[in-house]
Design an enzyme around this catalytic site. Structure first.
Site, PDB file in Angstrom:
ATOM      1  N   PRO A   2     -46.656 -12.894   4.521  1.00 31.48           N
ATOM      2  CA  PRO A   2     -47.887 -12.725   3.746  1.00 31.48           C
ATOM      3  C   PRO A   2     -48.852 -13.895   3.936  1.00 31.48           C
ATOM      4  O   PRO A   2     -48.449 -15.043   4.117  1.00 31.48           O
ATOM      5  CB  PRO A   2     -47.382 -12.672   2.301  1.00 31.48           C
ATOM      6  N   LYS A  51     -48.343 -20.748   0.538  1.00 29.81           N
ATOM      7  CA  LYS A  51     -47.511 -19.555   0.471  1.00 29.81           C
ATOM      8  C   LYS A  51     -46.313 -19.739  -0.464  1.00 29.81           C
ATOM      9  O   LYS A  51     -45.369 -18.961  -0.431  1.00 29.81           O
ATOM     10  CB  LYS A  51     -47.048 -19.181   1.876  1.00 29.81           C
ATOM     11  N   ASN A 167     -50.802 -14.765  10.352  1.00 33.62           N
ATOM     12  CA  ASN A 167     -51.156 -14.201  11.648  1.00 33.62           C
ATOM     13  C   ASN A 167     -52.439 -13.367  11.607  1.00 33.62           C
ATOM     14  O   ASN A 167     -53.197 -13.313  12.575  1.00 33.62           O
ATOM     15  CB  ASN A 167     -50.004 -13.358  12.184  1.00 33.62           C
ATOM     16  N   ARG A 263     -45.259 -15.000  17.764  1.00 29.23           N
ATOM     17  CA  ARG A 263     -46.150 -14.108  17.026  1.00 29.23           C
ATOM     18  C   ARG A 263     -47.067 -13.422  18.013  1.00 29.23           C
ATOM     19  O   ARG A 263     -47.477 -14.001  19.018  1.00 29.23           O
ATOM     20  CB  ARG A 263     -46.999 -14.901  16.029  1.00 29.23           C
TER      21      ARG A 263
END
Length: 298
Positions: A2, A51, A167, A263
């Protein structure tokens, strides 16, 4: 994983539901914490730092949680069924009118509030921090420049530089800057470095109070992003084909996150000149026609 705005919104909703109330049920099902019963403690506040989430109690302790890739907090009215498997529940915090249930919270810790820096002291400025100002922006710029050979996409995901970008925003920031995610930070102009930080703050702040994450200014389905998750579709600006390639993320440096992973980087080769992995030939696939409204941003 997230983005920071998702965690921020989760924290605000938990705060609104729990703050100022005594827990009638405080159950922790994490293997290291099952002996702790939080019932009877009063929730002072729930705050996000990048986060990370901290639920602070009146006895001077904090419950730390991190979503990783699949964790979440859900809020329910007492007696309502939960939308998740019981074996995935890691925490239950209940007050008279609401029940907060934490699912798949792999990283859960109960610690003194004064030791929260154990989890977040190494992080860069919080892009959604309430006291954000010019000094914070300047510090993020300084940290970006500290490793000039580093690829911009990698640097954006490093929570030691600034915490909150994932990302999705990595891809969209690089597009809005008009540079490849593989561009070394040292190749950016001073204005581009400044704009990198400004876009990161602006995009996260713009979406912090809603579940939808739009970087184009359009909330229509399929029109919310410039390149993120648009592989093989037409670039919204130039009509070239949006591409993807793996980008190694080393030293991600956010406790609760893998230290190394690959990623996907989403990008438009035309709108984002600069270094990138070799591109496969397009083949016969034609870009899909887009019907979203014209963007207000970018």
């Amino acid at each position: 994983m997230p983005e920071g705005d998702t965690v921020f919104l989760a924290g605000r909703r938990l705060h609104d539901a729990l703050a100022g109330q005594e827990l009638t049920r405080g159950e922790l099902r994490h293997p290291r914490l099952v002996q702790h019963d939080l019932a009877g403690r009063t929730v002072l506040e729930v705050v996000s730092v990048g986060k990370h989430l901290f639920t602070r109690f009146d006895d001077g302790t904090s419950l730390h949680s991190h979503f990783r890739m699949d964790g979440s907090w859900h809020l329910y009215r007492p007696g309502r069924p939960w939308r998740g498997a019981d074996h995935q529940v890691r925490a239950i915090l209940e007050v008279p009118e609401r029940v907060a249930v934490g699912f798949r919270l792999h990283d859960l810790d109960l610690l003194p509030t004064e030791r929260e820096d154990t989890w977040v002291g190494h992080l860069g400025p919080d892009l959604l921090g309430g006291g954000w100002g010019p000094d914070d922006a300047a510090e993020v710029e300084r940290r970006l420049r500290a490793e000039p050979e580093r690829e911009l996409g990698t640097a954006l995901l490093d929570q030691r530089v600034a915490c909150g970008v994932g990302n999705l925003y990595k891809a969209e920031i690089c597009f809005l800057l008009g540079v490849s995610p593989w561009t070394p930070v040292g190749d950016l102009t001073d204005q581009q470095v400044h704009d990198t930080v400004a876009w990161a703050r602006k995009l996260l702040e713009r979406n912090a109070w809603r579940p939808e994450q739009s970087t184009t200014g359009d909330l229509g389905e399929g029109a919310q992003h410039w390149v993120f998750e648009r592989t093989g579709r037409a670039c919204r600006r130039c009509r070239d084909v949006v591409r993807t390639a793996g980008q190694a993320e080393t030293q991600h440096a956010d406790r609760g996150s893998p230290d190394r992973e690959d990623r996907l980087a989403y990008f438009c080769p035309t709108c984002q000149p600069g270094p990138h992995p070799p591109l496969a030939r397009r083949g016969g696939r034609r870009p899909q026609q887009q019907t979203g409204r014209r963007s207000r941003y970018g």
